[in-house]
Write an enzyme that holds these catalytic residues in place. Structure first.
Site, PDB file in Angstrom:
ATOM      1  N   ASP A 113      44.191  45.823  34.773  1.00 60.72           N
ATOM      2  CA  ASP A 113      43.220  44.871  35.324  1.00 60.72           C
ATOM      3  C   ASP A 113      44.003  43.561  35.441  1.00 60.72           C
ATOM      4  O   ASP A 113      45.245  43.577  35.489  1.00 60.72           O
ATOM      5  CB  ASP A 113      41.981  44.743  34.411  1.00 60.72           C
ATOM      6  CG  ASP A 113      40.807  44.030  35.085  1.00 60.72           C
ATOM      7  OD1 ASP A 113      40.075  44.671  35.840  1.00 60.72           O
ATOM      8  OD2 ASP A 113      40.622  42.809  34.879  1.00 60.72           O
ATOM      9  N   LYS A 140      36.101  49.024  28.623  1.00 63.59           N
ATOM     10  CA  LYS A 140      37.000  47.936  29.066  1.00 63.59           C
ATOM     11  C   LYS A 140      37.634  47.329  27.833  1.00 63.59           C
ATOM     12  O   LYS A 140      37.055  47.380  26.745  1.00 63.59           O
ATOM     13  CB  LYS A 140      36.196  46.854  29.792  1.00 63.59           C
ATOM     14  CG  LYS A 140      37.024  45.964  30.687  1.00 63.59           C
ATOM     15  CD  LYS A 140      37.239  46.587  32.045  1.00 63.59           C
ATOM     16  CE  LYS A 140      38.179  45.818  32.911  1.00 63.59           C
ATOM     17  NZ  LYS A 140      38.157  46.316  34.299  1.00 63.59           N
TER      18      LYS A 140
END
Ligand code: NDP
Ligand code: 2IT
Length: 464
Positions: free
Chosen positions: A177, A137
């Site tokens: 995201d 991430k």
């Protein structure tokens, strides 16, 4: 909506407490990361008892340590000619079963704790998809909100000029995201292509005309609804006719709403960081088109929905002692789709008092540990994020496959594969939970099923 970190469950065992003490010493001041790890470790205690080899190989101690963390400076010039400085990150958490894979978040709340919680969860989520992707991430403490297109482009270019040296189609494949949608992926892919002089599948969420997969924008929301439908179907029920609470109004909330409408359910709430709307008549497809234009094109506030539709009321953010009033609206189903820790214990209690049947998490870690305990205690069908929102990254993995073969599947083909992945995740959760004596507990099921494949791969590949 509060981002306050969840209180930890009061009933954790000595094993969980010991491990959390170890983690808090090694990674102090990272509350979101601790919260995510604690949930997983609590599920795994029974697995480690049955499998001493995982202890012998110190799998837990190794899996909570990212393989690599990159942090870098992003300097860029705003429209006034002033220099801005942000911080960029990529947490390359685990590549035992495939290249690092996971989104980029651009939001002023981003810090290492948030990205480590997201990267850690991504390991297990990606494993659950059954596809060959590791966990990672990244992102930045930059918020796109209030920035012009040109500012967003310059920021994305500066961000990618550094990030490009750490990623690649077989190394690490970022995606979107919060704050990173089609526009940002476009600017970042353009810069990646220019700097590396290569056209590869290194970012997913690209537009279909330049290498993206059909159905990737829809995948997280659709997948989350498919997962809720799977949980209900196992009890002979469906979503048809259900009143549903959806939070957020971005990518995941929009396509959750679209699929719920298609299945004959009714969405009565949406939200953004300024407040929430209640529309007892439902956000039908015409109203949803308005929301998509408002959020994706005009980048406005959700309050405009209530100005446009007389059936709706707008309520500014109010995080009083009585929780977020969005979760007090009576409904059969809830789809939190904004951000972490948006359902606290008090909110879960309100949902249960109103007899909610099913909760499926489009957002990552939207429910605090207290809230989760209340859902489980009251027999709510509770689909945790790792399982319920895995459809997005699953279609990202399908985008990677299509990119490396230089071909494109139809929308129907991708949808078929997405349905099959979500159904496979549901089955894997049910089997793992039942095998370890926690039938009906999708938290344990998802953590255990996600973990064992990665743990076995780590053992197979030696001490790294
Ligand atoms: P978007 O940026 O498209 O939308 C985010 C929405 O949540 C917006 O309505 C935003 O409001 C609201 N929001 C974001 N942060 C906060 C906050 N701190 N407080 C209150 N509201 C907030 O993001 P996505 O829809 O892509 O992501 C939503 C959630 O789903 C996240 O938890 C993400 O990690 C998760 N997720 C996303 C996937 C994907 O494929 N995109 C895949 C799996 C999970 P505002 O517009 O005011 O900022
Ligand atoms: O949280 C997530 O799974 C995502 N943001 C999607 C990641 C991806 O690589 O598509």
């Amino acid at each position: 909506m509060s981002q306050e970190t969840a209180t930890m469950p009061h009933t954790s065992s000595a094993f969980v407490q010991d491990f959390m003490g170890y983690l808090e010493d090694r990674a102090p001041g990272q509350p979101e990361f601790h919260q995510a790890v604690q949930e997983v470790v609590a599920s795994l205690e029974v697995v480690l008892e049955a499998h001493p080899e995982y202890r012998k190989h110190r799998i837990l101690e190794r899996i909570v340590e990212p393989e690599r963390v990159v942090q870098f400076r992003i300097a860029w010039m705003d429209d006034e000619g002033d220099i801005q400085v942000n911080r960029g990150y990529r947490v390359q958490f685990n590549s035992a079963i495939g290249p690092y894979k996971g989104g980029l978040r651009f939001h002023n709340s981003v810090n290492l704790s948030v990205l480590k919680f997201l990267g850690f969860e991504q390991i297990f989520k990606n494993s659950l998809t059954g596809l060959p992707i590791g966990g990672g991430k990244g992102g930045s403490d930059f918020s796109t909100s209030g920035r012009s297109d040109n500012e967003v482009m310059r920021f994305c270019q500066s961000f990618m000029t550094e990030l490009q040296r750490h990623i690649g189609p077989d190394t690490d494949v970022p995606a979107g995201d919060i704050g990173v949608g089609g526009r940002e992926i476009g600017y970042m892919f353009g810069q990646y292509r220019r700097v590396t002089n290569s056209f590869t599948g290194t970012l997913t969420g690209r537009a279909p005309d330049w290498g993206g997969s059909l159905l990737r924008p829809e995948a997280t929301g659709y997948g989350c609804v498919y997962f809720a439908a799977e949980m209900l179907q196992a009890q002979g029920r469906t979503l048809e006719g259900m009143d549903c609470l959806v939070s957020g109004s971005g990518n995941v909330a929009q396509y959750t709403t679209e699929k719920l409408n298609e299945l004959g359910a009714k969405v009565v709430t949406l939200s953004d960081s300024s407040g929430w709307i209640h529309d007892p008549e439902g956000v039908d497809n015409e109203k949803l088109a308005f929301v998509m234009d408002l959020k994706n094109v005009r980048r406005g506030r959700i309050s405009e929905y209530a100005e446009r539709y007389a059936s709706a009321t707008f309520h500014p953010v109010d995080d009083g002692a009585d929780g977020n009033p969005l979760w007090s609206v009576p409904a059969d189903a809830a789809f939190p789709s904004a951000t972490q820790n948006e359902i606290h214990g008090i909110d879960a209690r309100h949902l249960v008092e109103n007899n909610v049947q099913v909760v499926a998490e489009g957002a990552n870690m939207p429910t605090t540990a207290d809230g989760q305990a209340i859902f489980l205690e009251h027999g709510v069908l509770y689909g945790p994020a790792k399982a319920a929102n895995a459809g997005g990254v699953a279609v990202s993995a399908l985008e990677m496959s299509q990119a490396s073969q230089r071909l494109r599947w139809t929308r129907e083909e991708v949808d078929q594969k997405l349905r099959s992945v979500m159904s496979g995740i549901h089955t894997a959760c049910v089997h793992a939970a039942t095998k370890y004596g926690h039938e009906g507990n999708y938290i344990d099921g998802s953590n255990i099923a996600g973990f064992t494949k990665v743990a076995d791969a780590m053992i197979d590949q030696g001490l790294l």
